[in-house]
Design an enzyme around this catalytic site. Structure first.
Site, PDB file in Angstrom:
ATOM      1  N   CYS A 132       0.818  -1.221   0.000  1.00  0.00           N
ATOM      2  CA  CYS A 132       0.000   0.000   0.000  1.00  0.00           C
ATOM      3  C   CYS A 132       0.847   1.266   0.000  1.00  0.00           C
ATOM      4  O   CYS A 132       0.341   2.356  -0.251  1.00  0.00           O
ATOM      5  CB  CYS A 132      -0.937  -0.001   1.204  1.00  0.00           C
ATOM      6  SG  CYS A 132      -1.940  -1.485   1.306  1.00  0.00           S
TER       7      CYS A 132
ATOM      8  N   HIS B  42      -3.357   6.878   3.574  1.00  0.00           N
ATOM      9  CA  HIS B  42      -3.802   5.650   2.916  1.00  0.00           C
ATOM     10  C   HIS B  42      -5.194   5.290   3.437  1.00  0.00           C
ATOM     11  O   HIS B  42      -5.438   5.300   4.645  1.00  0.00           O
ATOM     12  CB  HIS B  42      -2.811   4.515   3.183  1.00  0.00           C
ATOM     13  CG  HIS B  42      -3.331   3.181   2.758  1.00  0.00           C
ATOM     14  ND1 HIS B  42      -3.944   2.983   1.550  1.00  0.00           N
ATOM     15  CD2 HIS B  42      -3.341   1.977   3.397  1.00  0.00           C
ATOM     16  CE1 HIS B  42      -4.318   1.722   1.462  1.00  0.00           C
ATOM     17  NE2 HIS B  42      -3.964   1.088   2.565  1.00  0.00           N
TER      18      HIS B  42
ATOM     19  N   ASN C 267     -10.635  -0.093   0.233  1.00  0.00           N
ATOM     20  CA  ASN C 267      -9.175  -0.007   0.303  1.00  0.00           C
ATOM     21  C   ASN C 267      -8.592  -0.379  -1.059  1.00  0.00           C
ATOM     22  O   ASN C 267      -8.749  -1.510  -1.515  1.00  0.00           O
ATOM     23  CB  ASN C 267      -8.677  -0.969   1.385  1.00  0.00           C
ATOM     24  CG  ASN C 267      -7.174  -0.922   1.581  1.00  0.00           C
ATOM     25  OD1 ASN C 267      -6.441  -0.431   0.720  1.00  0.00           O
ATOM     26  ND2 ASN C 267      -6.712  -1.439   2.709  1.00  0.00           N
TER      27      ASN C 267
HETATM   28  N1  ACO Z   1     -19.260  -8.937   8.491  1.00  0.00           N
HETATM   29  C1  ACO Z   1     -19.735  -9.278   9.702  1.00  0.00           C
HETATM   30  N2  ACO Z   1     -18.952  -9.679  10.700  1.00  0.00           N
HETATM   31  C2  ACO Z   1     -17.623  -9.716  10.482  1.00  0.00           C
HETATM   32  C3  ACO Z   1     -17.061  -9.379   9.248  1.00  0.00           C
HETATM   33  C4  ACO Z   1     -17.942  -8.977   8.215  1.00  0.00           C
HETATM   34  N3  ACO Z   1     -17.511  -8.630   6.995  1.00  0.00           N
HETATM   35  N4  ACO Z   1     -15.731  -9.528   9.332  1.00  0.00           N
HETATM   36  C5  ACO Z   1     -15.446  -9.935  10.577  1.00  0.00           C
HETATM   37  N5  ACO Z   1     -16.602 -10.073  11.270  1.00  0.00           N
HETATM   38  C6  ACO Z   1     -16.763 -10.500  12.658  1.00  0.00           C
HETATM   39  C7  ACO Z   1     -15.636 -11.381  13.122  1.00  0.00           C
HETATM   40  O1  ACO Z   1     -15.844 -12.705  12.730  1.00  0.00           O
HETATM   41  C8  ACO Z   1     -15.726 -11.190  14.620  1.00  0.00           C
HETATM   42  O2  ACO Z   1     -16.744 -12.008  15.105  1.00  0.00           O
HETATM   43  P1  ACO Z   1     -16.599 -12.752  16.526  1.00  0.00           P
HETATM   44  O3  ACO Z   1     -16.482 -11.655  17.531  1.00  0.00           O
HETATM   45  O4  ACO Z   1     -17.842 -13.552  16.634  1.00  0.00           O
HETATM   46  O5  ACO Z   1     -15.338 -13.578  16.425  1.00  0.00           O
HETATM   47  C9  ACO Z   1     -16.172  -9.748  14.766  1.00  0.00           C
HETATM   48  O6  ACO Z   1     -16.729  -9.366  13.498  1.00  0.00           O
HETATM   49  C10 ACO Z   1     -15.073  -8.812  15.127  1.00  0.00           C
HETATM   50  O7  ACO Z   1     -13.965  -9.043  14.281  1.00  0.00           O
HETATM   51  P2  ACO Z   1     -12.651  -8.219  14.436  1.00  0.00           P
HETATM   52  O8  ACO Z   1     -11.607  -8.723  13.511  1.00  0.00           O
HETATM   53  O9  ACO Z   1     -12.309  -8.126  15.889  1.00  0.00           O
HETATM   54  O10 ACO Z   1     -13.143  -6.792  13.968  1.00  0.00           O
HETATM   55  P3  ACO Z   1     -12.378  -5.421  14.015  1.00  0.00           P
HETATM   56  O11 ACO Z   1     -13.185  -4.441  14.740  1.00  0.00           O
HETATM   57  O12 ACO Z   1     -10.933  -5.565  14.407  1.00  0.00           O
HETATM   58  O13 ACO Z   1     -12.388  -4.975  12.504  1.00  0.00           O
HETATM   59  C11 ACO Z   1     -10.998  -4.856  10.568  1.00  0.00           C
HETATM   60  C12 ACO Z   1     -11.728  -5.766  11.530  1.00  0.00           C
HETATM   61  C13 ACO Z   1     -12.008  -3.987   9.842  1.00  0.00           C
HETATM   62  C14 ACO Z   1     -10.235  -5.691   9.567  1.00  0.00           C
HETATM   63  C15 ACO Z   1     -10.030  -3.978  11.383  1.00  0.00           C
HETATM   64  O14 ACO Z   1      -9.231  -4.753  12.230  1.00  0.00           O
HETATM   65  C16 ACO Z   1      -9.156  -3.158  10.511  1.00  0.00           C
HETATM   66  O15 ACO Z   1      -9.604  -2.272   9.823  1.00  0.00           O
HETATM   67  N6  ACO Z   1      -7.858  -3.389  10.563  1.00  0.00           N
HETATM   68  C17 ACO Z   1      -6.932  -2.618   9.767  1.00  0.00           C
HETATM   69  C18 ACO Z   1      -6.448  -3.452   8.705  1.00  0.00           C
HETATM   70  C19 ACO Z   1      -6.824  -2.999   7.341  1.00  0.00           C
HETATM   71  O16 ACO Z   1      -7.568  -2.095   7.090  1.00  0.00           O
HETATM   72  N7  ACO Z   1      -6.223  -3.694   6.425  1.00  0.00           N
HETATM   73  C20 ACO Z   1      -6.438  -3.445   5.060  1.00  0.00           C
HETATM   74  C21 ACO Z   1      -5.301  -3.973   4.277  1.00  0.00           C
HETATM   75  S1  ACO Z   1      -3.834  -3.520   4.854  1.00  0.00           S
HETATM   76  C22 ACO Z   1      -3.489  -2.063   4.390  1.00  0.00           C
HETATM   77  O17 ACO Z   1      -4.142  -1.479   3.581  1.00  0.00           O
HETATM   78  C23 ACO Z   1      -2.289  -1.465   4.969  1.00  0.00           C
END
Ligand code: ACO
Length: 320
Positions: A110, A246, A276
């Protein structure tokens, strides 16, 4: 002397997919995706290739810069995966737009656009090029597992391009990578093949990510990079007009707004529409701000990107 951007363009697939459509085949819904990420839709390739998107962005950038393909001395593409492993996406774009110049791809995930800016500035400073075309292009829909709701809802497809030439706009650029980072935090396996000599099946699969680890890294590095830039240039945050981050997650941007104590209007966002787009995020924001007239000569623009590696890169431009 460093560089300035003289034209920008974009190449976006025709198909826009809203969150509700994903809920048709995944255990997810608009409420979860919107509230956790800020994403409402993304554009996804149906029959477009990455070369199609990149060439569209390149042609528009050339037109806006008032140049023809023959004026370009170097094409750099930032991508984690072009239409082919080889030839490079940059070569495919050159062939499509009719340019005859050196071409290569950069993969810094990224952060790739900022890495490409640094390479371009070195070519310009060394007198090895006069006009350079930088294209960021990603087809994330081909790299994500569409049965994994944790990742596939986050990304989109697209390209953005800019033409750079000698100028004084770029005042600061800093690149880094955390060599100690575990690739398991965020990776796309690149194995595969059917060598009879390989010890076991090589992994060739989809993007994998430890979302919360990436989140923590992103929030920390944006603040670190901003403070480093302000210290290096002896500037205060109030002197920065725009902060282009980003677009990985709206909540990461919200955290940066809070940590840097700057008005949220200074942080342009397009993640709601595009999701993203990896290294495409920042040049696409630049294109949109030029197109709608938000970005004006004299504006100070801080750009901060972060991604797999874990890589990070930031720069400051005073718009010319
Ligand atoms: N729909 C519904 N529920 C979902 C989904 C979805 N699409 N995805 C995950 N869940 C659920 C999970 O299964 C979990 O359920 P559980 O509690 O029963 O186990 C719950 O939601 C919470 O999941 P988490 O992973 O804890 O959710 P979080 O609040 O951390 O959000 C996310 C996840 C959006 C990926 C976040 O961690 C994030 O934005 N991280 C940054 C990473 C990123 O943006 N990466 C992109 C690529 S890297 C880059 O560009 C640099």
């Amino acid at each position: 002397m460093s560089l300035k951007i003289t034209g920008a363009g974009k190449g976006i697939p025709a198909k826009r997919v809203f969150n509700d459509e994903l809920a048709g085949f995944l255990d997810t819904d608009d409420a979860w995706i919107s509230s956790r990420t800020g994403i409402k839709s993304r554009y996804l390739c149906v029959d477009e290739t990455l070369t199609d998107l990149s060439a569209a962005a390149a042609s528009q950038a050339l037109q806006n810069a008032g140049l023809s393909p023959g004026d370009i001395d170097l094409i750099l593409c930032s991508t984690v995966g072009g239409d082919y492993r080889t030839p490079s996406l940059a070569c495919c774009v050159a062939e499509r737009v009719g340019a005859r110049c050196p071409c290569f791809d950069v993969n810094a995930a990224c952060t790739g656009f900022v890495y490409a800016l640094e390479i371009a500035s070195l070519f310009l400073r060394g007198g090895r090029a006069g006009n350079i075309l930088i294209i960021a292009a990603e087809m994330m829909s081909a790299l994500t597992d569409w049965t994994d709701r944790n990742t596939c809802v986050l990304f989109g497809d697209g390209a953005a391009a800019c033409v750079v030439t000698a100028g004084n706009a770029l005042r600061y650029l800093h690149l880094s990578s955390d060599a100690g980072a575990d690739a398991a935090v965020l990776n796309i396996p690149g194995g595969g093949g059917n060598s009879p000599f390989a010890a076991g099946k090589r992994d060739s699969a989809f993007l994998r990510m430890q979302g919360q680890e990436v989140f923590k890294f992103a929030v920390g590095i944006v603040e670190t990079e901003m403070l480093r830039m302000l210290d290096a240039l002896k500037l205060s945050p109030e002197q920065i007009d725009w902060l282009l981050l980003h677009q990985a997650n709206k909540r990461i941007i919200d955290c940066a707004v809070a940590k840097l104590k700057q008005p949220k209007e200074k942080f342009p966002c397009n993640i709601d529409r595009y999701g993203n787009l990896s290294s495409v995020s920042i040049p696409l924001l630049l294109f949109e701000m030029l197109e709608d007239g938000r970005l004006k000569p004299g504006d100070t623009v801080f750009m901060s990107a972060f991604g797999a590696g874990l890589t990070a890169g930031s720069c400051l431009m005073v718009w010319e």
